[in-house]
Design an enzyme around this catalytic site. Structure first.
Site, PDB file in Angstrom:
ATOM      1  N   ASP A  89      49.412  22.149 108.802  1.00 59.06           N
ATOM      2  CA  ASP A  89      48.458  23.220 108.541  1.00 59.06           C
ATOM      3  C   ASP A  89      48.214  23.247 107.037  1.00 59.06           C
ATOM      4  O   ASP A  89      49.075  22.866 106.249  1.00 59.06           O
ATOM      5  CB  ASP A  89      49.048  24.542 109.042  1.00 59.06           C
ATOM      6  CG  ASP A  89      48.018  25.646 109.073  1.00 59.06           C
ATOM      7  OD1 ASP A  89      46.848  25.384 108.749  1.00 59.06           O
ATOM      8  OD2 ASP A  89      48.383  26.781 109.427  1.00 59.06           O
ATOM      9  N   SER A  90      47.051  23.729 106.636  1.00 55.38           N
ATOM     10  CA  SER A  90      46.621  23.545 105.245  1.00 55.38           C
ATOM     11  C   SER A  90      47.206  24.547 104.270  1.00 55.38           C
ATOM     12  O   SER A  90      47.083  24.379 103.065  1.00 55.38           O
ATOM     13  CB  SER A  90      45.099  23.665 105.177  1.00 55.38           C
ATOM     14  OG  SER A  90      44.719  24.992 105.503  1.00 55.38           O
ATOM     15  N   GLY A  91      47.799  25.618 104.774  1.00 48.69           N
ATOM     16  CA  GLY A  91      48.167  26.734 103.897  1.00 48.69           C
ATOM     17  C   GLY A  91      47.137  27.835 103.957  1.00 48.69           C
ATOM     18  O   GLY A  91      47.350  28.929 103.450  1.00 48.69           O
ATOM     19  N   GLY A  92      45.996  27.553 104.613  1.00 49.77           N
ATOM     20  CA  GLY A  92      44.923  28.551 104.700  1.00 49.77           C
ATOM     21  C   GLY A  92      45.339  29.811 105.434  1.00 49.77           C
ATOM     22  O   GLY A  92      44.917  30.910 105.082  1.00 49.77           O
ATOM     23  N   PHE A  93      46.170  29.675 106.471  1.00 51.20           N
ATOM     24  CA  PHE A  93      46.577  30.864 107.214  1.00 51.20           C
ATOM     25  C   PHE A  93      47.394  31.803 106.335  1.00 51.20           C
ATOM     26  O   PHE A  93      47.358  33.028 106.517  1.00 51.20           O
ATOM     27  CB  PHE A  93      47.375  30.494 108.474  1.00 51.20           C
ATOM     28  CG  PHE A  93      47.729  31.697 109.314  1.00 51.20           C
ATOM     29  CD1 PHE A  93      46.750  32.371 110.030  1.00 51.20           C
ATOM     30  CD2 PHE A  93      49.026  32.173 109.365  1.00 51.20           C
ATOM     31  CE1 PHE A  93      47.056  33.502 110.783  1.00 51.20           C
ATOM     32  CE2 PHE A  93      49.348  33.296 110.120  1.00 51.20           C
ATOM     33  CZ  PHE A  93      48.354  33.959 110.837  1.00 51.20           C
ATOM     34  N   ASP A 143      41.083  26.540 104.287  1.00 49.85           N
ATOM     35  CA  ASP A 143      40.080  27.527 104.680  1.00 49.85           C
ATOM     36  C   ASP A 143      40.606  28.930 104.419  1.00 49.85           C
ATOM     37  O   ASP A 143      41.774  29.113 104.108  1.00 49.85           O
ATOM     38  CB  ASP A 143      39.745  27.388 106.177  1.00 49.85           C
ATOM     39  CG  ASP A 143      40.933  27.740 107.072  1.00 49.85           C
ATOM     40  OD1 ASP A 143      42.086  27.540 106.626  1.00 49.85           O
ATOM     41  OD2 ASP A 143      40.720  28.217 108.193  1.00 49.85           O
ATOM     42  N   GLN A 194      35.369  29.009 111.496  1.00 48.20           N
ATOM     43  CA  GLN A 194      35.723  30.418 111.313  1.00 48.20           C
ATOM     44  C   GLN A 194      34.498  31.285 111.628  1.00 48.20           C
ATOM     45  O   GLN A 194      33.431  30.772 111.936  1.00 48.20           O
ATOM     46  CB  GLN A 194      36.213  30.670 109.880  1.00 48.20           C
ATOM     47  CG  GLN A 194      37.540  30.013 109.530  1.00 48.20           C
ATOM     48  CD  GLN A 194      38.734  30.703 110.173  1.00 48.20           C
ATOM     49  OE1 GLN A 194      38.616  31.662 110.946  1.00 48.20           O
ATOM     50  NE2 GLN A 194      39.940  30.190 109.872  1.00 48.20           N
ATOM     51  N   ASP A 271      48.880  25.113 119.352  1.00 47.68           N
ATOM     52  CA  ASP A 271      50.208  25.334 118.766  1.00 47.68           C
ATOM     53  C   ASP A 271      50.459  26.829 118.782  1.00 47.68           C
ATOM     54  O   ASP A 271      49.524  27.625 118.757  1.00 47.68           O
ATOM     55  CB  ASP A 271      50.267  24.821 117.317  1.00 47.68           C
ATOM     56  CG  ASP A 271      49.649  25.817 116.344  1.00 47.68           C
ATOM     57  OD1 ASP A 271      50.404  26.576 115.699  1.00 47.68           O
ATOM     58  OD2 ASP A 271      48.405  25.875 116.245  1.00 47.68           O
ATOM     59  N   CYS A 309      64.104  23.038 136.973  1.00 48.22           N
ATOM     60  CA  CYS A 309      63.675  22.715 135.600  1.00 48.22           C
ATOM     61  C   CYS A 309      64.574  21.619 135.038  1.00 48.22           C
ATOM     62  O   CYS A 309      65.792  21.649 135.203  1.00 48.22           O
ATOM     63  CB  CYS A 309      63.744  23.962 134.721  1.00 48.22           C
ATOM     64  SG  CYS A 309      63.413  23.647 132.966  1.00 48.22           S
ATOM     65  N   CYS A 311      65.072  20.858 131.806  1.00 40.44           N
ATOM     66  CA  CYS A 311      65.422  21.038 130.389  1.00 40.44           C
ATOM     67  C   CYS A 311      66.935  21.013 130.198  1.00 40.44           C
ATOM     68  O   CYS A 311      67.694  21.185 131.157  1.00 40.44           O
ATOM     69  CB  CYS A 311      64.829  22.343 129.859  1.00 40.44           C
ATOM     70  SG  CYS A 311      65.847  23.808 130.207  1.00 40.44           S
ATOM     71  N   CYS A 314      68.709  24.256 131.630  1.00 40.03           N
ATOM     72  CA  CYS A 314      68.736  24.460 133.087  1.00 40.03           C
ATOM     73  C   CYS A 314      69.567  23.409 133.820  1.00 40.03           C
ATOM     74  O   CYS A 314      70.086  23.675 134.902  1.00 40.03           O
ATOM     75  CB  CYS A 314      67.310  24.478 133.634  1.00 40.03           C
ATOM     76  SG  CYS A 314      66.399  25.962 133.161  1.00 40.03           S
ATOM     77  N   HIS A 340      64.576  25.476 126.335  1.00 38.68           N
ATOM     78  CA  HIS A 340      63.962  25.723 127.638  1.00 38.68           C
ATOM     79  C   HIS A 340      62.481  26.062 127.478  1.00 38.68           C
ATOM     80  O   HIS A 340      61.630  25.506 128.188  1.00 38.68           O
ATOM     81  CB  HIS A 340      64.662  26.862 128.382  1.00 38.68           C
ATOM     82  CG  HIS A 340      63.892  27.300 129.589  1.00 38.68           C
ATOM     83  ND1 HIS A 340      63.945  26.633 130.802  1.00 38.68           N
ATOM     84  CD2 HIS A 340      62.979  28.301 129.756  1.00 38.68           C
ATOM     85  CE1 HIS A 340      63.113  27.210 131.658  1.00 38.68           C
ATOM     86  NE2 HIS A 340      62.523  28.227 131.049  1.00 38.68           N
TER      87      HIS A 340
END
Length: 378
Positions: A89-93, A143, A194, A271, A309, A311, A314, A340
């Site tokens: 991720d760019s750091g924009g968030f 962004d 956006q 994500d 499951c 995992c 489980c 899990h």
């Protein structure tokens, strides 16, 4: 690079070929913000739970340990011993989430570090340089993520600036990929749509960035305060204006239901911190809904979290034992719940891909959502 195999309605089944391997989509990317999944999960665990892509954060790794250090150690893949794709991720968030610690200007954003308060400047060029040092497979454009509650005039100005920043990112990425000491000269760049919850701004922005022929396109600025219906409406309006022959990534989303709804609307990358964050608090996903393992009803429950499951939790441990670990604040309890949940998400994406291959996605979606509502009606 992106091979669209088939569609069912707007839902896409594809393969995305990268320098670090082929990604089968739709795909959920496991969030390892600081080059690690929270909950004591190592890269060997990620392989075991069928992770395709690991996501890390530019801002956080720039602050600690420092992107120059990661570069000296051979880039993120070598640093964390992971040979499959990584998206950064760019750091924009952080422009959005650290609103009390930053100032936005045309040249970029001035931050105060959330760790030690030191001054940091990040603009499009700096974000690309940091991500190039990290040598991720996919770099996100820098962004601004305006609040879903922001005034329309502010959102318009913000989106125009984000477009100008994207142009600068594209120029800088091209320059960096041609440099001799760049670790990953095949680094890909995704642009970010956006526009808050204004469909006209979203559509216009989607058209503008589609013309830039980027490697992929994300829809950002959702799951930040708007309702689920508003989010689905934005996707219905916007995604048709993004290129069908490129990956479409919905950033930071979401619940299993959110993912199923977004796949139907043409999204193929996801994500979210939910599976790991919920797991650390003893909340686990099942095909019948979400369980809180702290509840007393599981004290003598010798069943696994979910029957059948595959995992690591489980296949070996009971709900009663995991509950005991959680109550005793033993790290193993948190780790097993995180494993899990991530397995549940990755396995659900496998099921989605299989359903799309067999032209029965809508049937699968209905059955999955009906099943997960079972606990709510008890």
């Amino acid at each position: 690079m992106y091979h669209l195999i088939k569609k069912e309605g707007r839902a896409k089944r594809a393969e995305f070929h990268t320098v670090h391997g082929t990604i089968q989509t739709p795909v959920f990317m496991n969030v390892g913000t600081i080059a690690a999944i929270k909950g004591a999960v190592g890269t060997e665990d990620l392989e075991q739970i069928k992770t395709q892509v690991q996501l890390s954060n530019t801002y956080h790794l720039h602050v600690r340990p420092g992107d120059q250090i990661v570069k000296q150690l051979g880039g993120l893949h070598q640093f964390m011993n992971w040979n499959k794709p990584i998206l950064t991720d760019s750091g924009g968030f952080q422009v959005f989430s650290l609103s009390g610690l930053r100032k936005i200007k045309e040249e970029g954003v001035y931050f105060s570090s959330h760790i030690d308060g030191r001054k940091i400047f990040m603009g499009p060029e700096e974000s690309m340089q940091i991500q190039s040092n990290l040598a991720s497979t996919i770099a996100m454009a820098f962004d601004e993520c305006p609040s879903s509650k922001a005034e329309k005039n502010y959102v318009e100005d913000s989106v125009n600036r984000t477009t100008r920043w994207l142009e600068r990112c594209q120029i800088e990425m091209k320059r960096l990929n041609q440099m001799e000491d760049t670790i990953n000269k095949s680094q890909l760049l995704f642009g970010i749509n956006q526009g808050a919850i204004f469909p006209d701004i979203r559509i216009e922005h989607a058209k503008r960035i589609s013309d830039m022929n980027l490697d992929g396109y994300a829809v950002g600025g959702l799951a930040v305060g708007e309702s689920h219906d508003e989010m689905y409406s934005v996707l219905e309006e916007t995604v048709p204006y993004l290129p069908d022959n490129k990956p479409t990534y919905l950033m930071g989303v979401g619940t299993p239901a959110n993912i199923l709804e977004a796949v139907e609307r043409g999204v193929d990358f996801f994500d979210c911190v939910y599976p790991s964050r919920n797991g650390r608090h003893g909340h686990v996903y099942t095909n019948m809904g979400k369980l809180n393992l702290f509840n007393a009803q599981f004290e003598l429950d010798q069943r696994p979290i979910e029957e059948g499951c595959g995992c690591p939790a489980c296949t070996r441990y009971s709900r009663a034992y995991i509950r005991h670990l959680l109550k005793a604040k033993e790290m193993l309890g948190m780790r097993l719940c995180v494993l899990h949940n991530l397995y549940f998400y990755n396995h659900m994406m496998e099921e989605i891909r299989e359903a799309l291959d067999q032209n029965r996605f809508m049937e699968y979606k209905k059955n999955k959502l009906d099943g997960m509502k079972a606990l709510e009606t008890k």
